[in-house]
Design an enzyme around this catalytic site. Structure first.
Site, PDB file in Angstrom:
ATOM      1  N   GLU A  87       0.957  -1.321  -0.074  1.00  0.00           N
ATOM      2  CA  GLU A  87      -0.071   0.054   0.081  1.00  0.00           C
ATOM      3  C   GLU A  87       0.886   1.107   0.087  1.00  0.00           C
ATOM      4  OE1 GLU A  87      -2.200   1.264   3.572  1.00  0.00           O
ATOM      5  OE2 GLU A  87      -0.875  -0.186   4.769  1.00  0.00           O
ATOM      6  N   LEU A  89       1.759   4.708   1.265  1.00  0.00           N
ATOM      7  CA  LEU A  89       1.495   5.602   2.321  1.00  0.00           C
ATOM      8  C   LEU A  89       2.073   7.063   2.283  1.00  0.00           C
ATOM      9  CD1 LEU A  89       2.211   3.164   5.262  1.00  0.00           C
ATOM     10  CD2 LEU A  89      -0.098   3.722   4.592  1.00  0.00           C
ATOM     11  N   ASP A 185      16.918  -4.179  10.983  1.00  0.00           N
ATOM     12  CA  ASP A 185      17.605  -2.993  10.151  1.00  0.00           C
ATOM     13  C   ASP A 185      17.120  -1.861  10.498  1.00  0.00           C
ATOM     14  OD1 ASP A 185      19.379  -2.355   8.035  1.00  0.00           O
ATOM     15  OD2 ASP A 185      18.302  -2.707   6.775  1.00  0.00           O
TER      16      ASP A 185
END
Length: 275
Positions: A87, A89, A185
């Site tokens: 998606e 954002l 990370d």
């Protein structure tokens, strides 16, 4: 994006978004696009495993309900390309740092009974092995530092004292900290915020390990403020700044493998100090 890739993506998601894909920033390794409500990463077909691993990690973190991640829509391959569809954002660089600290502490409360992850994945472009291991120093020696030192040795790099460091990790690291679910990370470039201040994490390299390993990386390149650390520590007792240098050695060795140069020098200096 070529027509073959456009067709495959639209067929996989079941619709053709309005307009044309627009190139956007989103990483050092992959080409990234926005196409309607979707964020698409693409690369050549050899990166299929990379995108599959990223999708898994995003879904695992998102599934905890602790901190926002982009929803995974799909991933796949064409004749020449691999792709990951998330998606899209609208993200901004700053937001509610205190909430980020609180939510990361909640993420780290999602624990396993051993160290590792159900699947191997990647730290940047480097394969990251995650076999289930009962002892944390053993896991970090064999599947973090030792794994990268061996790859660097194959490239002609030597790090005096590295074997001694690996043998002494049981004395330097806790034997059995809670096996927290880690982002893996967590540098400043892998977090952002929604316009309302909600924190968002992305590009994870998940595994279960000592929570302080995530906190260590937040200090490696900066980008996290005092509110983040204060709130994290108010909600968790698993941070241990004394260990940051050891945990960040893993990421410096990875950068040495990927980029060489000053990262080799930095890693060499850390190993010399630790032994």
């Amino acid at each position: 994006m070529n027509s073959d890739l456009l067709h495959s993506v639209s067929e996989t998601i079941g619709q053709v978004p309005l307009g044309q894909p627009t190139s956007v920033s989103g990483g050092c390794i992959h080409a990234c696009y926005r196409w309607g409500p979707y964020f698409i990463k693409t690369n050549d077909r050899s990166h299929e495993a990379t995108f599959k691993a990223e999708a898994t990690c995003l879904q695992v973190i998102g599934g905890t309900g602790t901190i926002r991640t982009p929803e995974v829509i799909t991933h796949g391959i064409t004749t020449d390309h691999a792709y990951l569809v998330l998606e899209h954002l609208e993200l901004i660089p700053s937001g509610n740092e205190a909430l980020l600290g609180e939510q990361l502490a909640s993420l780290h409360q999602q624990t396993a009974d051993r160290y590792g992850f159900p699947e191997d994945n990647f730290i940047g472009a480097t394969p990251q092995t995650n076999p289930w291991t009962d002892d944390w120093p053993d896991f970090f020696a064999d599947h973090r530092l030792g794994h990268l030192l061996a790859r660097l040795h194959d490239r002609g790099h030597s790090f005096p004292g590295s074997e001694r460091l690996l043998s002494h990790l049981p004395e330097l690291l806790p034997a059995d900290p809670p096996a927290a679910l880690l982002h893996g990370d967590l540098w400043g470039g892998n977090k952002a915020f929604l316009p309302d201040g909600t924190p968002v994490l992305f590009d994870p390299a998940c595994y279960h390990g000592h929570a302080a390993a995530d906190l260590a990386m937040t200090t490696l390149f900066g980008g996290f403020g005092n509110r983040f650390y204060d709130t994290y520590r108010a909600n968790s007792d698993q941070d241990d700044p004394i260990l940051y240098e050891i945990y960040n050695l893993y990421h410096l060795l990875n950068h040495a493998l990927l980029f060489g140069g000053s990262y080799v020098t930095q890693a060499t200096g850390i190993i010399a100090r630790l032994v």
